[in-house]
Motif scaffolding. Structure first.
Motif, PDB file in Angstrom:
ATOM      1  N   SER A  15      56.295 -11.157 -26.443  1.00  0.00           N
ATOM      2  CA  SER A  15      55.365 -10.154 -26.953  1.00  0.00           C
ATOM      3  C   SER A  15      56.098  -8.868 -27.349  1.00  0.00           C
ATOM      4  CB  SER A  15      54.294  -9.847 -25.905  1.00  0.00           C
ATOM      5  OG  SER A  15      54.905  -9.349 -24.733  1.00  0.00           O
ATOM      6  N   THR A  16      57.418  -8.897 -27.303  1.00  0.00           N
ATOM      7  CA  THR A  16      58.230  -7.739 -27.684  1.00  0.00           C
ATOM      8  C   THR A  16      58.079  -7.469 -29.177  1.00  0.00           C
ATOM      9  OG1 THR A  16      59.837  -8.335 -26.002  1.00  0.00           O
ATOM     10  CG2 THR A  16      60.562  -6.800 -27.674  1.00  0.00           C
ATOM     11  N   SER A  17      57.873  -6.205 -29.542  1.00  0.00           N
ATOM     12  CA  SER A  17      57.728  -5.843 -30.951  1.00  0.00           C
ATOM     13  C   SER A  17      59.052  -5.999 -31.678  1.00  0.00           C
ATOM     14  CB  SER A  17      57.267  -4.393 -31.083  1.00  0.00           C
ATOM     15  OG  SER A  17      55.996  -4.237 -30.535  1.00  0.00           O
ATOM     16  N   PRO A  18      59.019  -6.630 -32.846  1.00  0.00           N
ATOM     17  CA  PRO A  18      60.251  -6.754 -33.614  1.00  0.00           C
ATOM     18  C   PRO A  18      60.619  -5.402 -34.223  1.00  0.00           C
ATOM     19  CG  PRO A  18      58.425  -7.615 -34.868  1.00  0.00           C
ATOM     20  CD  PRO A  18      57.899  -7.259 -33.517  1.00  0.00           C
ATOM     21  N   ARG A  19      61.905  -5.172 -34.441  1.00  0.00           N
ATOM     22  CA  ARG A  19      62.327  -3.930 -35.079  1.00  0.00           C
ATOM     23  C   ARG A  19      63.526  -4.210 -35.968  1.00  0.00           C
ATOM     24  NH1 ARG A  19      66.631  -1.412 -32.153  1.00  0.00           N
ATOM     25  NH2 ARG A  19      67.102  -2.615 -30.293  1.00  0.00           N
TER      26      ARG A  19
END
Length: 72
Positions: A15-19
């Motif tokens: 669920s980590t936001s991509p960057r």
């Protein structure tokens, strides 16, 4: 898919936001999203109950769109 654009989706369980980031030469990962973002018209993230989906949209130039053939 052969109309005006191509949409590609990739999912994972995180669920980590991509960057977007510039990977160092010693990094083993982290280049994918930056490369895809440079090639795609737009991209985004959709979160799900089991992780996330990263989607991209690429324009298909009009001169490469398959035209339907004659019907018999």
């Amino acid at each position: 898919i052969r109309d005006r654009g191509l949409i590609c989706e990739v999912s994972d369980a995180s669920s980590t936001s991509p960057r977007l980031r510039h990977a160092r030469t010693t990094d083993e990962g982290g280049r994918g999203l930056l490369i895809v973002a440079q090639l795609a018209q737009r991209w985004g993230t959709r979160y799900t109950a089991t992780g996330k989906i990263i989607w991209t949209e690429q324009v298909i130039p009009a001169d490469t769109v398959a035209q339907p053939g004659p019907t018999a």
